[in-house]
Design a protein around this motif. Sequence first.
Motif, PDB file in Angstrom:
ATOM      1  N   SER A  88      16.072  44.038  49.416  1.00 48.84           N
ATOM      2  CA  SER A  88      15.016  44.989  49.731  1.00 48.84           C
ATOM      3  C   SER A  88      13.848  44.261  50.387  1.00 48.84           C
ATOM      4  CB  SER A  88      14.560  45.678  48.444  1.00 48.84           C
ATOM      5  OG  SER A  88      13.636  46.694  48.726  1.00 48.84           O
ATOM      6  N   GLY A  89      13.323  44.836  51.455  1.00 51.80           N
ATOM      7  CA  GLY A  89      12.190  44.237  52.144  1.00 51.80           C
ATOM      8  C   GLY A  89      12.560  43.437  53.378  1.00 51.80           C
ATOM      9  N   THR A  90      13.811  43.106  53.518  1.00 48.62           N
ATOM     10  CA  THR A  90      14.252  42.358  54.694  1.00 48.62           C
ATOM     11  C   THR A  90      14.655  43.318  55.807  1.00 48.62           C
ATOM     12  OG1 THR A  90      16.541  42.240  53.896  1.00 48.62           O
ATOM     13  CG2 THR A  90      15.054  40.451  53.266  1.00 48.62           C
ATOM     14  N   SER A  91      14.854  42.754  56.992  1.00 50.78           N
ATOM     15  CA  SER A  91      15.261  43.554  58.147  1.00 50.78           C
ATOM     16  C   SER A  91      16.699  43.225  58.538  1.00 50.78           C
ATOM     17  CB  SER A  91      14.329  43.307  59.330  1.00 50.78           C
ATOM     18  OG  SER A  91      13.027  43.759  59.028  1.00 50.78           O
ATOM     19  N   VAL A  92      17.388  44.205  59.015  1.00 46.98           N
ATOM     20  CA  VAL A  92      18.798  44.042  59.384  1.00 46.98           C
ATOM     21  C   VAL A  92      19.020  44.600  60.782  1.00 46.98           C
ATOM     22  CG1 VAL A  92      21.159  44.748  58.854  1.00 46.98           C
ATOM     23  CG2 VAL A  92      19.569  44.224  56.998  1.00 46.98           C
ATOM     24  N   LYS A  93      19.746  43.827  61.600  1.00 44.60           N
ATOM     25  CA  LYS A  93      20.043  44.270  62.959  1.00 44.60           C
ATOM     26  C   LYS A  93      21.527  44.580  63.093  1.00 44.60           C
ATOM     27  CE  LYS A  93      18.226  42.263  66.616  1.00 44.60           C
ATOM     28  NZ  LYS A  93      17.955  41.289  67.717  1.00 44.60           N
ATOM     29  N   ILE A  94      21.819  45.736  63.669  1.00 40.98           N
ATOM     30  CA  ILE A  94      23.206  46.156  63.921  1.00 40.98           C
ATOM     31  C   ILE A  94      23.387  46.284  65.427  1.00 40.98           C
ATOM     32  CG2 ILE A  94      24.946  47.945  63.548  1.00 40.98           C
ATOM     33  CD1 ILE A  94      23.356  48.745  61.021  1.00 40.98           C
ATOM     34  N   GLU A  95      24.478  45.696  65.932  1.00 35.36           N
ATOM     35  CA  GLU A  95      24.735  45.730  67.363  1.00 35.36           C
ATOM     36  C   GLU A  95      25.829  46.733  67.722  1.00 35.36           C
ATOM     37  OE1 GLU A  95      23.700  41.086  68.545  1.00 35.36           O
ATOM     38  OE2 GLU A  95      25.771  41.804  68.569  1.00 35.36           O
ATOM     39  N   LYS A 111      10.657  52.516  61.552  1.00 35.27           N
ATOM     40  CA  LYS A 111      11.588  52.061  60.526  1.00 35.27           C
ATOM     41  C   LYS A 111      12.919  51.659  61.165  1.00 35.27           C
ATOM     42  CE  LYS A 111      13.280  51.989  56.271  1.00 35.27           C
ATOM     43  NZ  LYS A 111      12.830  50.962  55.296  1.00 35.27           N
ATOM     44  N   PHE A 112      13.337  52.435  62.100  1.00 33.22           N
ATOM     45  CA  PHE A 112      14.619  52.214  62.775  1.00 33.22           C
ATOM     46  C   PHE A 112      14.346  51.903  64.246  1.00 33.22           C
ATOM     47  CE2 PHE A 112      17.152  53.471  59.232  1.00 33.22           C
ATOM     48  CZ  PHE A 112      16.462  54.483  58.588  1.00 33.22           C
ATOM     49  N   LEU A 113      14.248  50.594  64.520  1.00 32.14           N
ATOM     50  CA  LEU A 113      13.924  50.148  65.874  1.00 32.14           C
ATOM     51  C   LEU A 113      15.195  50.078  66.718  1.00 32.14           C
ATOM     52  CD1 LEU A 113      11.402  47.255  65.080  1.00 32.14           C
ATOM     53  CD2 LEU A 113      10.904  49.657  65.590  1.00 32.14           C
ATOM     54  N   ILE A 114      15.140  50.700  67.879  1.00 35.72           N
ATOM     55  CA  ILE A 114      16.291  50.715  68.767  1.00 35.72           C
ATOM     56  C   ILE A 114      15.923  50.051  70.075  1.00 35.72           C
ATOM     57  CG2 ILE A 114      17.818  52.203  70.138  1.00 35.72           C
ATOM     58  CD1 ILE A 114      17.744  54.173  67.773  1.00 35.72           C
ATOM     59  N   ASN A 115      16.798  49.142  70.503  1.00 33.40           N
ATOM     60  CA  ASN A 115      16.607  48.445  71.758  1.00 33.40           C
ATOM     61  C   ASN A 115      17.879  48.549  72.581  1.00 33.40           C
ATOM     62  OD1 ASN A 115      16.870  45.775  73.471  1.00 33.40           O
ATOM     63  ND2 ASN A 115      14.698  46.121  73.124  1.00 33.40           N
ATOM     64  N   LEU A 141      24.823  46.929  75.631  1.00 38.07           N
ATOM     65  CA  LEU A 141      24.377  46.584  74.283  1.00 38.07           C
ATOM     66  C   LEU A 141      23.176  47.409  73.854  1.00 38.07           C
ATOM     67  CD1 LEU A 141      24.376  44.755  71.736  1.00 38.07           C
ATOM     68  CD2 LEU A 141      22.920  43.167  73.027  1.00 38.07           C
ATOM     69  N   SER A 142      23.309  48.011  72.685  1.00 35.33           N
ATOM     70  CA  SER A 142      22.188  48.662  72.029  1.00 35.33           C
ATOM     71  C   SER A 142      22.122  48.104  70.613  1.00 35.33           C
ATOM     72  CB  SER A 142      22.357  50.180  71.976  1.00 35.33           C
ATOM     73  OG  SER A 142      21.321  50.792  71.233  1.00 35.33           O
ATOM     74  N   THR A 143      20.908  47.875  70.125  1.00 30.54           N
ATOM     75  CA  THR A 143      20.762  47.378  68.759  1.00 30.54           C
ATOM     76  C   THR A 143      19.886  48.313  67.941  1.00 30.54           C
ATOM     77  OG1 THR A 143      18.843  46.025  69.346  1.00 30.54           O
ATOM     78  CG2 THR A 143      21.003  44.977  69.483  1.00 30.54           C
ATOM     79  N   LEU A 144      20.241  48.420  66.681  1.00 31.55           N
ATOM     80  CA  LEU A 144      19.472  49.183  65.701  1.00 31.55           C
ATOM     81  C   LEU A 144      18.987  48.203  64.646  1.00 31.55           C
ATOM     82  CD1 LEU A 144      18.583  51.836  64.209  1.00 31.55           C
ATOM     83  CD2 LEU A 144      20.831  51.818  63.127  1.00 31.55           C
ATOM     84  N   THR A 145      17.683  48.105  64.475  1.00 33.79           N
ATOM     85  CA  THR A 145      17.116  47.232  63.447  1.00 33.79           C
ATOM     86  C   THR A 145      16.481  48.088  62.374  1.00 33.79           C
ATOM     87  OG1 THR A 145      16.703  45.484  65.060  1.00 33.79           O
ATOM     88  CG2 THR A 145      15.516  45.358  62.969  1.00 33.79           C
ATOM     89  N   VAL A 146      16.976  47.933  61.165  1.00 35.30           N
ATOM     90  CA  VAL A 146      16.387  48.616  60.017  1.00 35.30           C
ATOM     91  C   VAL A 146      15.338  47.673  59.453  1.00 35.30           C
ATOM     92  CG1 VAL A 146      16.817  49.710  57.791  1.00 35.30           C
ATOM     93  CG2 VAL A 146      18.600  49.739  59.567  1.00 35.30           C
TER      94      VAL A 146
END
Lengths: 116, 114
Positions: free
Chosen positions: A15-22, A66-70, A76-81
């Motif tokens: 909890s509290g960390t960030s996670v990136k999904i590609e 909260k949900f950063l999308i690049n 390539l698209s990434t979702l960072t929680v």
Amino acid sequence: GAVVSQHPSWVICKSGTSVKIECRSLDFQATTMFWYRQFPKQSLMLMATSNEGSKATYEQGVEKDKFLINHASLTLSTLTVTSAHPEDSSFYICSAEDRGHNGELFFGEGSRLTVL
Amino acid sequence: AQSVTQPDIHITVSEGASLELRCNYSYGATPYLFWYVQSPGQGLQLLLKYFSGDTLVQGIKGFEAEFKRSQSSFNLRKPSVHWSDAAEYFCAVGAIGGYQKVTFGIGTKLQVIP
């Protein structure tokens, strides 16, 4: 058909960390990708539309901070929680629009996020 | 707003038996309708779609679906189920523009018994 790959397939974080999904389109270029969230025994809910080279369009009720999308490239698209919490635990799925296939959507395998 | 109802959350059929998965939709105009299949650990795969024309649509893996405007339904059928058909099936409705802004149903989990 076209192939879309997501990475990682599953991730556990504190909890509290960030996670990136590609989300990658492996054999076609995708100017538009979509991110969905799937809760257990529920449907896929569209979170946002990711457009290459521009800001994502978020659905109502989805926190964009909260949900950063690049979507920096055509494949390539990434979702960072960000600052993940246990309630963010879910199955996240992306899809990519293949204009070479009349705009058909091809889906990634999904990423299972568990926040401890 | 568009919506999709899949009334059966879980269905069990014997291998070789026929299958029908129900789907009802709500949409103000002519809908774009889809059926997707999701195997465990896999993404969604498009089985078939209806945009216009013949209301009986043929898809991959021997599946077909029939659009009935009067009943707001788009039921998925297969005459003889194989064990490999065990998966989760999602009905979806799309807004104008076809594939974008697709709204999914809750899904029907299909179990196939020998």
